[in-house]
Scaffold this motif. Structure first.
Motif, PDB file in Angstrom:
ATOM      1  N   THR A 120       0.832  -1.209   0.000  1.00 22.90           N
ATOM      2  CA  THR A 120       0.000   0.000   0.000  1.00 22.90           C
ATOM      3  C   THR A 120       0.866   1.257   0.000  1.00 22.90           C
ATOM      4  OG1 THR A 120      -0.157  -0.192   2.421  1.00 22.90           O
ATOM      5  CG2 THR A 120      -1.986  -1.072   1.116  1.00 22.90           C
ATOM      6  N   SER A 121       1.963   1.221   0.740  1.00 27.18           N
ATOM      7  CA  SER A 121       2.875   2.372   0.747  1.00 27.18           C
ATOM      8  C   SER A 121       3.560   2.536  -0.607  1.00 27.18           C
ATOM      9  CB  SER A 121       3.925   2.203   1.848  1.00 27.18           C
ATOM     10  OG  SER A 121       3.323   2.200   3.129  1.00 27.18           O
ATOM     11  N   ILE A 122       3.885   1.420  -1.242  1.00 25.62           N
ATOM     12  CA  ILE A 122       4.489   1.482  -2.576  1.00 25.62           C
ATOM     13  C   ILE A 122       3.498   2.077  -3.572  1.00 25.62           C
ATOM     14  CG2 ILE A 122       5.398   0.086  -4.476  1.00 25.62           C
ATOM     15  CD1 ILE A 122       6.445  -1.885  -2.355  1.00 25.62           C
ATOM     16  N   PHE A 123       2.250   1.636  -3.490  1.00 25.54           N
ATOM     17  CA  PHE A 123       1.204   2.168  -4.369  1.00 25.54           C
ATOM     18  C   PHE A 123       1.002   3.662  -4.122  1.00 25.54           C
ATOM     19  CE2 PHE A 123      -3.435   2.869  -5.144  1.00 25.54           C
ATOM     20  CZ  PHE A 123      -3.395   2.740  -6.526  1.00 25.54           C
ATOM     21  N   LEU A 124       1.039   4.050  -2.858  1.00 21.74           N
ATOM     22  CA  LEU A 124       0.883   5.461  -2.503  1.00 21.74           C
ATOM     23  C   LEU A 124       2.047   6.288  -3.043  1.00 21.74           C
ATOM     24  CD1 LEU A 124      -1.170   7.137  -0.932  1.00 21.74           C
ATOM     25  CD2 LEU A 124       0.237   6.845   1.105  1.00 21.74           C
ATOM     26  N   THR A 125       3.224   5.725  -3.016  1.00 19.48           N
ATOM     27  CA  THR A 125       4.393   6.412  -3.569  1.00 19.48           C
ATOM     28  C   THR A 125       4.236   6.639  -5.068  1.00 19.48           C
ATOM     29  OG1 THR A 125       5.837   5.437  -1.877  1.00 19.48           O
ATOM     30  CG2 THR A 125       6.891   6.267  -3.878  1.00 19.48           C
ATOM     31  N   ILE A 126       3.705   5.645  -5.765  1.00 20.39           N
ATOM     32  CA  ILE A 126       3.485   5.784  -7.210  1.00 20.39           C
ATOM     33  C   ILE A 126       2.481   6.901  -7.494  1.00 20.39           C
ATOM     34  CG2 ILE A 126       2.565   4.620  -9.261  1.00 20.39           C
ATOM     35  CD1 ILE A 126       3.695   2.007  -8.131  1.00 20.39           C
ATOM     36  N   ILE A 127       1.405   6.944  -6.704  1.00 16.72           N
ATOM     37  CA  ILE A 127       0.413   8.015  -6.875  1.00 16.72           C
ATOM     38  C   ILE A 127       1.061   9.374  -6.624  1.00 16.72           C
ATOM     39  CG2 ILE A 127      -1.725   9.005  -5.959  1.00 16.72           C
ATOM     40  CD1 ILE A 127      -2.620   6.167  -5.295  1.00 16.72           C
ATOM     41  N   GLY A 128       1.889   9.448  -5.588  1.00 19.69           N
ATOM     42  CA  GLY A 128       2.565  10.705  -5.280  1.00 19.69           C
ATOM     43  C   GLY A 128       3.493  11.155  -6.394  1.00 19.69           C
ATOM     44  N   ILE A 129       4.153  10.207  -7.033  1.00 21.48           N
ATOM     45  CA  ILE A 129       5.038  10.556  -8.151  1.00 21.48           C
ATOM     46  C   ILE A 129       4.221  11.088  -9.326  1.00 21.48           C
ATOM     47  CG2 ILE A 129       6.605   9.586  -9.877  1.00 21.48           C
ATOM     48  CD1 ILE A 129       7.661   7.724  -7.682  1.00 21.48           C
ATOM     49  N   PHE A 130       3.064  10.488  -9.576  1.00 26.33           N
ATOM     50  CA  PHE A 130       2.187  11.008 -10.628  1.00 26.33           C
ATOM     51  C   PHE A 130       1.694  12.407 -10.273  1.00 26.33           C
ATOM     52  CE2 PHE A 130       2.262   6.981 -12.625  1.00 26.33           C
ATOM     53  CZ  PHE A 130       1.669   7.108 -13.875  1.00 26.33           C
ATOM     54  N   LEU A 131       1.365  12.605  -8.999  1.00 22.65           N
ATOM     55  CA  LEU A 131       0.889  13.913  -8.553  1.00 22.65           C
ATOM     56  C   LEU A 131       1.960  14.982  -8.735  1.00 22.65           C
ATOM     57  CD1 LEU A 131      -1.202  15.705  -7.019  1.00 22.65           C
ATOM     58  CD2 LEU A 131      -0.149  14.899  -4.893  1.00 22.65           C
ATOM     59  N   LEU A 132       3.204  14.620  -8.456  1.00 25.02           N
ATOM     60  CA  LEU A 132       4.310  15.578  -8.513  1.00 25.02           C
ATOM     61  C   LEU A 132       5.164  15.374  -9.762  1.00 25.02           C
ATOM     62  CD1 LEU A 132       5.389  15.488  -4.757  1.00 25.02           C
ATOM     63  CD2 LEU A 132       3.982  17.197  -5.901  1.00 25.02           C
ATOM     64  N   PRO A 153      -3.559  11.832 -16.544  1.00 29.23           N
ATOM     65  CA  PRO A 153      -2.495  12.713 -17.040  1.00 29.23           C
ATOM     66  C   PRO A 153      -1.499  13.129 -15.976  1.00 29.23           C
ATOM     67  CG  PRO A 153      -4.532  13.940 -16.769  1.00 29.23           C
ATOM     68  CD  PRO A 153      -4.865  12.499 -16.515  1.00 29.23           C
ATOM     69  N   GLY A 154      -1.802  12.845 -14.722  1.00 27.62           N
ATOM     70  CA  GLY A 154      -0.891  13.215 -13.650  1.00 27.62           C
ATOM     71  C   GLY A 154      -1.023  14.677 -13.265  1.00 27.62           C
ATOM     72  N   GLY A 155      -0.128  15.126 -12.419  1.00 30.09           N
ATOM     73  CA  GLY A 155      -0.189  16.507 -11.965  1.00 30.09           C
ATOM     74  C   GLY A 155      -1.314  16.713 -10.964  1.00 30.09           C
ATOM     75  N   VAL A 156      -1.876  17.900 -10.969  1.00 37.45           N
ATOM     76  CA  VAL A 156      -2.882  18.277  -9.979  1.00 37.45           C
ATOM     77  C   VAL A 156      -4.131  17.404 -10.068  1.00 37.45           C
ATOM     78  CG1 VAL A 156      -4.179  20.225  -9.035  1.00 37.45           C
ATOM     79  CG2 VAL A 156      -1.995  20.623 -10.133  1.00 37.45           C
ATOM     80  N   THR A 157      -4.383  16.812 -11.226  1.00 37.93           N
ATOM     81  CA  THR A 157      -5.568  15.960 -11.369  1.00 37.93           C
ATOM     82  C   THR A 157      -5.518  14.751 -10.440  1.00 37.93           C
ATOM     83  OG1 THR A 157      -4.482  14.841 -13.226  1.00 37.93           O
ATOM     84  CG2 THR A 157      -6.009  16.616 -13.759  1.00 37.93           C
ATOM     85  N   CYS A 158      -4.343  14.410  -9.936  1.00 39.30           N
ATOM     86  CA  CYS A 158      -4.200  13.268  -9.021  1.00 39.30           C
ATOM     87  C   CYS A 158      -4.382  13.666  -7.559  1.00 39.30           C
ATOM     88  CB  CYS A 158      -2.828  12.619  -9.193  1.00 39.30           C
ATOM     89  SG  CYS A 158      -2.558  11.846 -10.796  1.00 39.30           S
ATOM     90  N   LEU A 159      -4.706  14.927  -7.296  1.00 40.12           N
ATOM     91  CA  LEU A 159      -4.784  15.389  -5.911  1.00 40.12           C
ATOM     92  C   LEU A 159      -5.866  14.654  -5.129  1.00 40.12           C
ATOM     93  CD1 LEU A 159      -3.707  17.323  -3.776  1.00 40.12           C
ATOM     94  CD2 LEU A 159      -5.326  19.046  -4.596  1.00 40.12           C
ATOM     95  N   CYS A 160      -7.036  14.472  -5.742  1.00 42.89           N
ATOM     96  CA  CYS A 160      -8.120  13.758  -5.059  1.00 42.89           C
ATOM     97  C   CYS A 160      -7.740  12.310  -4.798  1.00 42.89           C
ATOM     98  CB  CYS A 160      -9.399  13.828  -5.887  1.00 42.89           C
ATOM     99  SG  CYS A 160     -10.165  15.448  -5.932  1.00 42.89           S
ATOM    100  N   THR A 161      -7.106  11.688  -5.779  1.00 45.30           N
ATOM    101  CA  THR A 161      -6.675  10.299  -5.615  1.00 45.30           C
ATOM    102  C   THR A 161      -5.655  10.189  -4.491  1.00 45.30           C
ATOM    103  OG1 THR A 161      -6.982   9.997  -7.993  1.00 45.30           O
ATOM    104  CG2 THR A 161      -5.756   8.296  -6.826  1.00 45.30           C
TER     105      THR A 161
END
Length: 217
Positions: free
Chosen positions: A72-84, A110-118
């Motif tokens: 779950t932490s690895i998955f969260l890291t991937i989401i964070g990388i997409f966000l940033l 597309p990543g970036g700010v669109t991933c903020l909710c996720t």
């Protein structure tokens, strides 16, 4: 009877009302929160690596179980990388992922700010369950290792690689415990900053709607 219209779910960036979250880097109003989220992601990523390394030193035979509990932490890291993805530090990692094992993800998100909710949603869920005293949750593991540091005989069935009560054993246990605490704090803070960011953008979108309705002058 007449067929009911199909339900259309809003894009993830539309959750929370107001204008949809923009594609690309955060607007100036959200940049302070993104700086904190960046720090959370750095802390989470570093803590995850240190946790796995220290656990491998302490209990190499159980490393696979630790990796599974860290998914779950690895998955969260991937989401964070997409966000940033627009951040200079994480842009190379994002580019590498979308060119290798996340090729299909780039088309869907597309990543970036669109991933903020996720990011907010996944951080919240992950932090919530890691704060529950269930087996293998972060809080459970932290408490367990604190007990082990106080009394190594509390878990006699563990097959330690370093000798119990040796300097290497103490350092490994302390490093693992501290990295687990930092990872949990990063999840909690990341969830909070994500929530406030979504909330702030919703307010910004509502104000823009009001200004458009009022018209010029």
């Amino acid at each position: 009877g007449a067929a009911r219209p199909a339900m259309v779910l809003p894009p993830i960036g539309d959750i929370g009302g107001g204008a949809a979250l923009p594609v690309g880097p955060p607007p100036p109003e959200l940049q302070p929160r993104f700086r904190v989220i960046r720090a959370c992601l750095i802390t989470l990523t570093s803590s995850l690596l240190v946790k796995l390394l220290s656990f491998w030193v302490l209990l190499p035979s159980a490393l696979a179980d630790q990796v599974l509990s860290s998914l779950t932490s690895i998955f969260l890291t991937i989401i964070g990388i997409f966000l940033l993805k627009d951040d200079a530090l994480f842009a190379p990692a994002y580019t590498c992922m979308v060119r290798t094992f996340c090729v299909s993800c780039a088309d869907q998100c597309p990543g970036g700010v669109t991933c903020l909710c996720t990011w907010f949603f996944c951080c919240t869920i992950t932090a919530f369950f890691n704060l529950l005293p269930f087996r293998d949750s972060d809080i459970f593991v932290i408490v367990t290792f604190v007990k082990i540091l106080v009394d190594p005989s509390a878990q006699p069935d563990l097959k330690w690689w370093p000798q119990v009560r040796s300097v290497q054993w103490y350092i490994g246990c302390i490093v693992f415990t501290l990295s687990s605490i930092l990872a949990l704090l990063a999840q909690v803070m990341g969830a909070y900053q994500g929530y406030k960011g979504v909330q702030q953008h919703s307010v910004m979108g509502a104000m823009e709607d009001i200004e458009r309705l009022d018209g010029p002058g």
